[in-house]
Design a protein around this motif. Structure first.
Motif, PDB file in Angstrom:
ATOM      1  N   GLY A  80       0.803  -1.331   0.087  1.00  0.00           N
ATOM      2  CA  GLY A  80      -0.017  -0.034  -0.063  1.00  0.00           C
ATOM      3  C   GLY A  80       0.814   1.178  -0.041  1.00  0.00           C
ATOM      4  N   SER A  81       2.111   1.261   0.025  1.00  0.00           N
ATOM      5  CA  SER A  81       2.739   2.349   0.232  1.00  0.00           C
ATOM      6  C   SER A  81       3.034   2.687  -1.448  1.00  0.00           C
ATOM      7  CB  SER A  81       4.246   2.297   0.805  1.00  0.00           C
ATOM      8  OG  SER A  81       4.973   1.292   0.196  1.00  0.00           O
ATOM      9  N   GLY A  82       3.860   4.102  -1.479  1.00  0.00           N
ATOM     10  CA  GLY A  82       4.330   4.409  -2.741  1.00  0.00           C
ATOM     11  C   GLY A  82       3.156   4.605  -3.764  1.00  0.00           C
ATOM     12  N   PHE A  83       1.985   4.729  -3.466  1.00  0.00           N
ATOM     13  CA  PHE A  83       0.913   5.011  -4.576  1.00  0.00           C
ATOM     14  C   PHE A  83       0.945   6.319  -5.122  1.00  0.00           C
ATOM     15  CE2 PHE A  83      -3.816   6.367  -4.990  1.00  0.00           C
ATOM     16  CZ  PHE A  83      -3.768   5.438  -6.308  1.00  0.00           C
ATOM     17  N   GLU A  84       1.022   6.233  -6.433  1.00  0.00           N
ATOM     18  CA  GLU A  84       1.639   7.345  -7.322  1.00  0.00           C
ATOM     19  C   GLU A  84       0.843   7.254  -8.786  1.00  0.00           C
ATOM     20  OE1 GLU A  84       5.696   7.860  -8.269  1.00  0.00           O
ATOM     21  OE2 GLU A  84       5.753   5.701  -8.734  1.00  0.00           O
ATOM     22  N   ARG A  85       0.488   8.512  -9.423  1.00  0.00           N
ATOM     23  CA  ARG A  85      -0.040   8.501 -10.545  1.00  0.00           C
ATOM     24  C   ARG A  85       1.214   8.561 -11.724  1.00  0.00           C
ATOM     25  NH1 ARG A  85      -4.164  13.522 -11.430  1.00  0.00           N
ATOM     26  NH2 ARG A  85      -5.169  12.870 -13.595  1.00  0.00           N
TER      27      ARG A  85
END
Length: 304
Positions: A199-204
């Protein structure tokens, strides 16, 4: 089951990273969807009429893969890393595993009150990534889940409140690539993203005015394909003017090549890259009178 409209036909096309395009197969009698490329490089796996099919690229022969113990299938099917197993989503909302050559299938998901739509198998074959639709209510947003490939408790991966779809593992297993509506309040405005499985590092990955779905990384991780719907599209419907897009994974905003087709649903739902990362397959659904698909080589079209 989806079917072809009067005057419509189905074209299985193969695109090259050079921008060329070939037609591997065409039919006016059955709607085929969502090619996977086999690990030996010889064939494509597709669904049609609720069943699974194998298309031999050298001969153009299309044969059903005989499966037992599965309901009608949809277009969410993914090959396992061992190359001999395929994981499948059924119209009953469950995920199954079956031998790629045919045989008895095994259900993986539990009766937990949700529909499960498979999109990714981890490179080590140990986990599946899928979209969970609570109660099969498609008015609710899909949620990203992962679970053991042999069955067991699912884990949620938080990618915000917007609908998400198409979660697929990166070749190194470190990321899940997907499309999500969490970056905007505009209805249906899906954008490409990635997130680590914890769940970490969520990016567009890129900001665009189009509706972008189903990012698929090449096996070497250098390139990716996705499908671009017109601005304002909600969901991923069929029979729209869409673009199949090739990008470098170092620059998702700048297409290397695009292939405009009539399509959408079924065109590029699952990873369809060749093992050598030089080609990928997709499906177009032109209507009578439409310009034929181009390319540097046109393979013989076979009619069912």
């Amino acid at each position: 089951m989806r079917s072809l409209q009067p005057g419509q036909h189905c074209e299985i096309r193969v695109a090259s990273v050079t921008g060329d395009q070939e037609m591997a197969y065409a039919t006016g009698n059955m709607l085929l969807e969502a090619p996977n490329w086999t690990l030996d490089g010889r064939a494509l796996i597709l669904n049609g009429n609720g069943r699974l099919w194998r298309l031999e690229l050298a001969s153009g022969a299309l044969k059903e893969i005989p499966l037992t113990g599965v309901p009608a299938l949809n277009n969410d099917h993914v090959l396992a890393p061992d190359g001999s197993t395929v994981c499948l989503s059924g119209e009953d909302g469950h995920i199954y595993r079956a031998p790629l050559l045919g045989g008895q299938a095994t259900r993986i998901t539990d009766d937990d009150g949700s529909f499960h739509f498979l999109h990714g198998v981890s490179p080590d074959g140990r986990r599946l990534a899928y979209v969970d639709i609570e109660g099969g209510d498609f008015g609710l947003p899909g949620r990203l889940r992962t679970m053991p490939s042999g069955g067991g408790p699912a884990e949620s991966v938080d990618v915000g409140p917007g609908h998400c779809d198409g979660p697929e593992y990166s070749p190194d297993g470190g990321w899940l690539y997907l499309n999500t509506e969490s970056f905007t309040t505009a209805p249906g405005h899906a954008q490409l993203a990635r997130v680590r499985h914890d769940g970490s590092g969520f990016e567009r990955l890129a900001q665009s005015g189009t509706v972008d779905w189903f990012p698929h990384l090449s096996p070497d991780g250098r390139l990716a394909s996705f499908i671009r719907f017109p601005t304002g599209t909600q969901g991923h419907p069929a029979d729209l003017p869409v673009d199949v897009v090739l990008v470098s994974t170092g620059d998702w905003a700048t297409p290397l090549h695009t292939w405009p087709v009539l399509g959408g649903q079924g065109t590029l739902n699952v990873n369809s890259w060749s093992p050598d990362s030089q080609r990928f397959a997709f499906v177009a659904y032109p209507r009578a009178g439409a310009a034929p698909g181009g390319g540097h080589q046109r393979l013989p079209a076979t009619a069912l």
